[in-house]
Each structure stands twice: as C-alpha cells, then as structure tokens.
Write a protein that holds these residues in place. Structure first.
Motif, mmCIF file in Angstrom:
data_model
loop_
_atom_site.group_PDB
_atom_site.id
_atom_site.type_symbol
_atom_site.label_atom_id
_atom_site.label_comp_id
_atom_site.label_asym_id
_atom_site.label_seq_id
_atom_site.Cartn_x
_atom_site.Cartn_y
_atom_site.Cartn_z
ATOM 1 N N LEU A 38 46.385 39.338 44.326
ATOM 2 C CA LEU A 38 45.374 39.161 45.594
ATOM 3 C C LEU A 38 44.532 38.160 45.852
ATOM 4 C CD1 LEU A 38 45.146 41.206 48.180
ATOM 5 C CD2 LEU A 38 43.117 42.095 47.147
ATOM 6 N N PHE A 39 44.046 37.841 44.588
ATOM 7 C CA PHE A 39 42.756 36.678 44.780
ATOM 8 C C PHE A 39 43.330 35.402 44.505
ATOM 9 C CE2 PHE A 39 40.139 40.366 42.887
ATOM 10 C CZ PHE A 39 40.011 40.755 44.085
ATOM 11 N N ARG A 40 44.645 35.149 44.139
ATOM 12 C CA ARG A 40 45.134 33.980 43.500
ATOM 13 C C ARG A 40 44.805 32.754 44.600
ATOM 14 N NH1 ARG A 40 50.376 35.693 40.789
ATOM 15 N NH2 ARG A 40 48.907 36.767 39.253
ATOM 16 N N SER A 41 45.086 33.144 46.051
ATOM 17 C CA SER A 41 44.962 32.107 47.044
ATOM 18 C C SER A 41 43.361 32.038 47.565
ATOM 19 C CB SER A 41 45.795 32.382 48.082
ATOM 20 O OG SER A 41 45.573 33.559 48.803
ATOM 21 N N TRP A 42 42.478 32.803 46.833
ATOM 22 C CA TRP A 42 41.018 32.983 47.592
ATOM 23 C C TRP A 42 40.631 31.566 47.001
ATOM 24 C CZ3 TRP A 42 38.538 38.149 48.213
ATOM 25 C CH2 TRP A 42 39.531 39.007 48.998
ATOM 26 N N GLU A 43 39.446 30.994 47.916
ATOM 27 C CA GLU A 43 38.512 30.001 47.450
ATOM 28 C C GLU A 43 37.771 30.318 46.312
ATOM 29 O OE1 GLU A 43 36.544 28.327 50.917
ATOM 30 O OE2 GLU A 43 38.494 28.706 52.001
ATOM 31 N N HIS A 44 37.383 29.001 45.461
ATOM 32 C CA HIS A 44 36.279 29.307 44.732
ATOM 33 C C HIS A 44 34.982 30.255 45.057
ATOM 34 C CE1 HIS A 44 34.877 28.390 40.549
ATOM 35 N NE2 HIS A 44 33.591 27.981 41.171
ATOM 36 N N GLY A 45 34.604 29.644 46.029
ATOM 37 C CA GLY A 45 33.207 30.070 46.687
ATOM 38 C C GLY A 45 33.257 31.533 47.042
ATOM 39 N N VAL A 46 34.328 32.094 47.461
ATOM 40 C CA VAL A 46 34.521 33.325 47.938
ATOM 41 C C VAL A 46 34.542 34.179 46.714
ATOM 42 C CG1 VAL A 46 35.639 34.791 49.208
ATOM 43 C CG2 VAL A 46 35.751 32.557 50.064
ATOM 44 N N LEU A 47 35.395 33.760 45.640
ATOM 45 C CA LEU A 47 35.557 34.708 44.631
ATOM 46 C C LEU A 47 34.072 34.909 43.785
ATOM 47 C CD1 LEU A 47 38.837 33.591 42.935
ATOM 48 C CD2 LEU A 47 38.115 35.486 44.159
ATOM 49 N N ARG A 48 33.277 33.275 43.988
ATOM 50 C CA ARG A 48 32.137 33.669 43.184
ATOM 51 C C ARG A 48 31.185 34.820 43.874
ATOM 52 N NH1 ARG A 48 29.201 28.088 42.808
ATOM 53 N NH2 ARG A 48 27.419 29.350 43.608
ATOM 54 N N GLN A 49 31.372 34.800 45.154
ATOM 55 C CA GLN A 49 30.481 35.892 45.935
ATOM 56 C C GLN A 49 31.150 37.399 45.537
ATOM 57 O OE1 GLN A 49 27.578 35.523 47.903
ATOM 58 N NE2 GLN A 49 27.866 33.447 46.744
ATOM 59 N N LEU A 50 32.555 37.386 45.344
ATOM 60 C CA LEU A 50 33.150 38.879 45.201
ATOM 61 C C LEU A 50 32.654 38.990 43.812
ATOM 62 C CD1 LEU A 50 35.112 40.850 46.151
ATOM 63 C CD2 LEU A 50 36.765 39.526 44.728
ATOM 64 N N VAL A 51 32.457 38.336 42.807
ATOM 65 C CA VAL A 51 32.451 38.444 41.529
ATOM 66 C C VAL A 51 31.035 39.468 41.149
ATOM 67 C CG1 VAL A 51 31.108 36.508 40.511
ATOM 68 C CG2 VAL A 51 32.871 37.733 39.376
ATOM 69 N N LEU A 52 30.184 39.055 41.982
ATOM 70 C CA LEU A 52 28.793 39.900 42.241
ATOM 71 C C LEU A 52 28.945 41.512 42.397
ATOM 72 C CD1 LEU A 52 26.005 37.238 43.354
ATOM 73 C CD2 LEU A 52 26.465 38.221 40.916
ATOM 74 N N ARG A 53 29.980 41.705 43.167
ATOM 75 C CA ARG A 53 29.930 42.992 43.875
ATOM 76 C C ARG A 53 30.792 43.846 42.862
ATOM 77 N NH1 ARG A 53 29.785 42.512 49.783
ATOM 78 N NH2 ARG A 53 29.359 40.405 50.148
#
Ligand code: CMP
Length: 580
Positions: A339-354
């Motif tokens: 699901l995350f493969r196409s997501w941008e780096h910055g967004v994943l960085r925000q997600l990882v905190l959650r």
C-alpha cells in the motif's frame, strides 16, 4: 570551520578562523590535548621521586616538556578562536570569542599552567638542575581541559559505558601511580631496605617502581597485606593511604557499580521486564502454559532484538528528530508494504510516527470476529492466518508486506458487520506488526483518497467473498450518495443564479441613482449655478459606496447639492469650488 576567507600572507590558515565547539575539529583538538596533560600528570611525579629516571633521559624529558608547553600555548590560542553560542546562534566574531575566553574562569588557570616556573631555578641560591620536574608542577593545573575532553568523548562515543569504565580505571591507575611514587620517595628518605616496610634497595629502577606500584595497589585496594610499619612516618603514610583508599576507592567502586547498573537499565529501557509480570501471574496463581507463553514472549523480544517500547525510548526527542530516527529505522520495512510503495518519503515519515510496533506470539489472536475494530495492522515480519469461526480452518495466510483489520475501520457501503471484525486473525509463529489507530488511519486516508479507494476496493472484494456484503444496501447507499451529490450540485447552481441576479439588481440600482442625480442637476440648473456633472457623478459614486455597505437607497441624500458640498476629487484643485 572558518569565520571568513581572509588569509595571512605566510600561512594558508585564515587569520580569523574559529572553531565550532560542537564540531569535529574542536573535538579532535581537545582529544589531542589529553596527551600533554596526562604526560605531565604521569611523568612529573615519576621524575621527582625517581631521580635516576630524570637523570638517565634528561634530553628526552626536555624535548617532551617543550612539546607539551607548545601544545599548552597553542591550546590558549585555540580557546581564543573557539566560538560560543549566544541565543542559540554560534558567535564566530574573533574579538568577542577572545574577550569571552579572557573573562572566563579557565583563563587564569590556563596561564598559570604555562608559566615557565622552572626559570625560578636560575635564581641565585637555587640548585641548577636542568628541567627540574618539581618546578613544573603547575603544568598539572590544566586538568579541567582533560575533564572537558572526557565529557565530550563520553557524549560522542557509541560505547559510553565502556568509556566510563576505562576512565575510572585510568583514575585508579593514576592514583596508585602517585601513591607508589610517594611511597618510594618516603622509602628513599628513610633509607632503602632499612626495614621490611620500605622499598628494598634494588639496583634496577624498574624493579623499584614495580615494587612501589604493587605496595600501593595493596594499600589503595584496601587488601592491606603489607609489612607492618616500623616508624612514625611509615605509620602515618600507611594510615593516610588507607583513609584515601576508603574515600577514593569507595567512590570509584561506587561509580563502577553505577556503570554496571546503567548497562542493565539501558537494556531494560529497550525491553519490557519479565519479572513483574511473572510475579503478578504467580500472585494470582496463574501458571502452566500461560505463564510459559509470557516468559517465551519476553525471551523472543530480547533474542530477536524486537523493541515494542521504542517510542518510550525516543519520547524525549523533538518531534522532527524523532520522525527522522523512526524513519531511518522503519522506512525500509514500510516500503515493503504494498500500500505504501508509491507514497512519498515525507508522508511515510509522518506516518511512521503514528505506527506502534507490536509483537504477537504463536497461537495468539490479533483480533477476533465480532470485536469492535479500533486499529489495523501492517505485517512487518511473520505469518498470520485468517481463521474461520471454528477457530481452526485457515481461510487465508497473510505474510510480510500485507495488511489487515481495515474493513471494520473504513465504513465500506453494504458491510453487514458495520464496525465489527469480519474474521479471526491468528499469529502462526511470532509476528512483528505495525499497528495504526482508527483516528490516525482516518487522517491519513483523508490526505490520500487513492489509498482509501484501494483499501475500499480490496475490502469490498473480501466482504463479497465472505458473503458479508449486502449488495442491495450497497446499491441503496450508492444511490443515496449520488442523490445527495446531485442535490448538492443543484443547490450550488441555484445559489450561483441568485448571486448573479443580486449583482444585476445592484448594478441597476446604481445606474438609476446616477440617472436621478443627473436629472436633479438639470432641474436645478435653471435656477442656480448648478452641480457639475463631475460632482453629480461623484455624489452618485458616494451613494453607490453606501448602498454597498448595506445603507441602501436611504443613504442617498443628494449630497451634491447640500451646502457643504462633496469633497474635491484628489488632484483636481478647484473642483470643490465648482460644485456650485
Ligand atoms: N479472506 C481474507 N483474506 C485476507 N484477509 C482477510 C480475509 N478475511 C478477512 N480479512 C482481514 O481480516 C480482518 C479482520 O478485521 P477487519 O474485519 O477489520 O478486516 C479484516 C480483513 O482485513
């Protein structure tokens, strides 16, 4: 590290270069300064107490003394060129860094430590021994720089506890060295080998030194297996040594035990402690297989270096830094989730905190059918089974990079289960999962409609397969949604039409007001010297402004013909005079 690019004519180093006190070059320099400081602390006392060592290598000592003094002087220059933080900003202005150092408490000590006190030996009446070591005792005053270097190294090193242990061992050896040298000096004063307590008169200086060191080790480690002192001086020296051992060694051994405790507490900060849980289970009489599972789960975390409590470890970091640390640790694993493969780096960085890491043991249910869904899971490692209602039949097996638990969270139309779990999920072996809460998921999906669409499509397919999708209800919901959308569009169109009509009416009102003003002017023109067309237009304009403010037609008071008259338009002198 340079303040500016200005250079002296003879050297490549700019005249006003400054060092960042937190930078690498400063760190390297203070690490280098450890050498001359330790040299003076170790060698001066040795040369004082063992005159043969001093005399045998006079040339070497003079060269090393000169080198140490040169480094001390250079260190003063480095101090003057070391920047400092003011309001969090590094000050690199040389005049200010110099003034700051000269006003600091370390400056007098640094100067005292380089004063050429051995020149005192040139005074008349003082014995002329070249490089008298006792006269250089002031060189030991540079010790604050040593502590600064140690502190900096402790913060930088990846093995702070090992470093602390090494530092304590150094202090220990230095203490024994000094005590041994003083013991030998006392022995030489009393006469070598005159009684069993003093150092025996051995020909070789190394042997004498080793004996002294051994003796001091026995005293300072409070082993105390030394020959009985015979004279008052010996008694006093030994008593002082034991007292020093009690105070100094208690401190040092205490520090060593603190380091060891720190070592174990560092690992408990990473891994949950099994002890309290086991005691709790024992207190409630829970034993057997369940207690065994709890113990095995804790063992698995340690053995596989799984850190479920990592957010507690990182909680003191500022949010941005925490996000970067978490991203550098988990981003690779997140990228493996389809699901995350196409997501941008910055967004994943925000997600990882959650995301919260969770580890499930073999045979544990992650969720059970019928429970209210509160979070979904991404599989980082491990295998999980979708189990039928009988709790045994495996409907599907999920592995690394997949996700589950989303159906009960995202409100799929026609889902007969609503917000309840549609299936049992069982961990086959140990499963390492990322858990994402319902609110966090909603926030993420609000930002990423594509991800929502993908999740809904997959969820719908699963519901259809499980027979838990009411297609009639789904169609009705879709129709209701379409109808609501259509109505909304209709309302928007109507609103737009109303706005256009209102604007048109307003324009008409303004035009009629202007016409009326012109007529009034024309009517009055026969009797008095009348209102100029410009003033009438200005008056009409004022009326327009008012009516826009909501004053309406009532605001029109024929200001153009009032006694005061309208103000002259800017840049047109005399226009006011022309209103009548
Ligand atoms: N047949 C299936 N194959 C894969 N995953 C499933 C299957 N059935 C249910 N699931 C997942 O199991 C989850 C159980 O909780 P949810 O209903 O929230 O969401 C469900 C799906 O994500």
């Amino acid at each position: 590290e340079h303040g500016s690019g200005r250079r002296t004519s003879c050297t490549a180093i700019p005249r006003n270069w400054t060092l960042d006190p937190a930078g690498d070059w400063h760190y390297r320099w203070i690490s280098l300064m450890v050498l001359p400081i330790l040299y003076n602390w170790v060698v001066l006392i040795l040369r004082c107490c063992f005159p043969e060592v001093q005399e045998a290598h006079t040339g070497l000592w003079q060269a090393l003394d000169g080198l140490s003094d040169a480094l001390y002087l250079l260190d003063i220059a480095v101090h003057c060129h070391t920047g400092f933080l003011e309001d969090g900003i590094l000050v690199r202005d040389i005049s200010r860094t110099r003034r700051r150092y000269l006003g600091s408490w370390t400056f007098p000590w640094d100067v005292m430590a380089v004063l050429p006190t051995e020149l005192l030996c040139l005074l008349p009446g003082v014995p002329r021994v070249p490089g008298v070591p006792a006269a250089r005792a002031n060189r030991c005053l540079r010790v604050p720089r040593l502590f600064e270097a140690f502190d900096r190294c402790e913060t930088r090193t990846g093995w702070p506890n090992v470093f602390r242990m090494a530092k304590l061992m150094l202090y220990l050896l230095l203490g024994i060295h000094w005590h041994g040298c003083l013991y030998f000096a006392l022995s030489a004063h009393l006469g070598l080998g005159v009684d069993p307590w003093v150092c025996p008169s051995s020909a070789r200086p190394l042997r004498r030194y080793l004996h002294s060191f051994y003796f001091s080790t026995l005293v300072l480690t409070t082993v105390g297996d030394t020959p009985t002192p015979q004279r008052e001086e010996e008694l006093l020296f030994l008593t002082a040594g034991f007292l020093l051992a009690v105070l100094g060694f208690a401190t040092i051994t205490g520090s060593i035990s603190t380091v060891i405790v720190n070592l174990s507490s560092a690992s408990t900060a990473f891994y949950p402690d099994a002890g309290p849980v086991r005691r709790y289970l024992r207190a409630w009489g829970v034993g057997g297989r369940l207690a065994g599972r709890v113990v095995r789960w804790h063992q698995h975390l340690r053995a596989q270096r799984k850190l479920p409590a990592e957010w507690e470890v990182l909680q003191h970091l500022p949010r941005g830094l925490r996000a970067e640390v978490a991203a550098s640790v988990h981003l690779e694993a997140l990228r493996r989730v389809g699901l995350f493969r196409s997501w941008e780096h910055g967004v994943l960085r925000q997600l990882v905190l959650r995301l919260r890491p969770q580890v499930f043991g073999p045979g544990e249910f992650v969720c059970r059918r019928g429970d209210v869904g509160r979070e979904m899971y991404f599989i980082r490692e491990g295998r999980l089974a979708v189990v039928a209602e009988d709790g045994v039949t495996q409907l599907a097996v999920l592995g690394e990079g997949l996700y589950f638990g989303e159906i009960s969270l995202i409100n799929i139309k026609g889902n007969t289960a609503g917000n309840r779990r549609t299936a049992n999920i069982l961990s086959i072996g140990y499963s390492d999962l990322f858990c994402l809460g319902k609110e966090d998921l909603a926030e993420v999906l609000a930002e990423f409609p594509c991800a929502r669409a993908a999740m809904e499509a997959k969820g719908r397919e699963l519901l259809l397969r499980m027979g838990q999708l009411d297609t009639g209800a789904e169609a009705a919901a879709l129709a209701a949604e379409a109808e609501a959308r259509r109505r909304l569009q209709g309302l928007e169109v109507a609103l737009e039409g109303l706005q256009t009509r209102a604007a048109r009416l307003l324009a008409q009102l303004e035009a009629s007001a202007l016409r009326m003003a012109l007529r009034v002017q024309r009517l009055e023109g026969g009797h008095r010297c009348g209102v100029t067309p410009t003033a009438a237009a200005a008056a009409a304009g004022r009326g327009r402004g008012r009516s826009r403010d909501g004053d309406g037609a009532g605001a029109w008071r024929f200001g153009a013909v009032s006694s005061s008259g309208p103000p002259a338009p800017p840049g047109r002198p005399g226009a006011a005079g022309g209103t009548r």
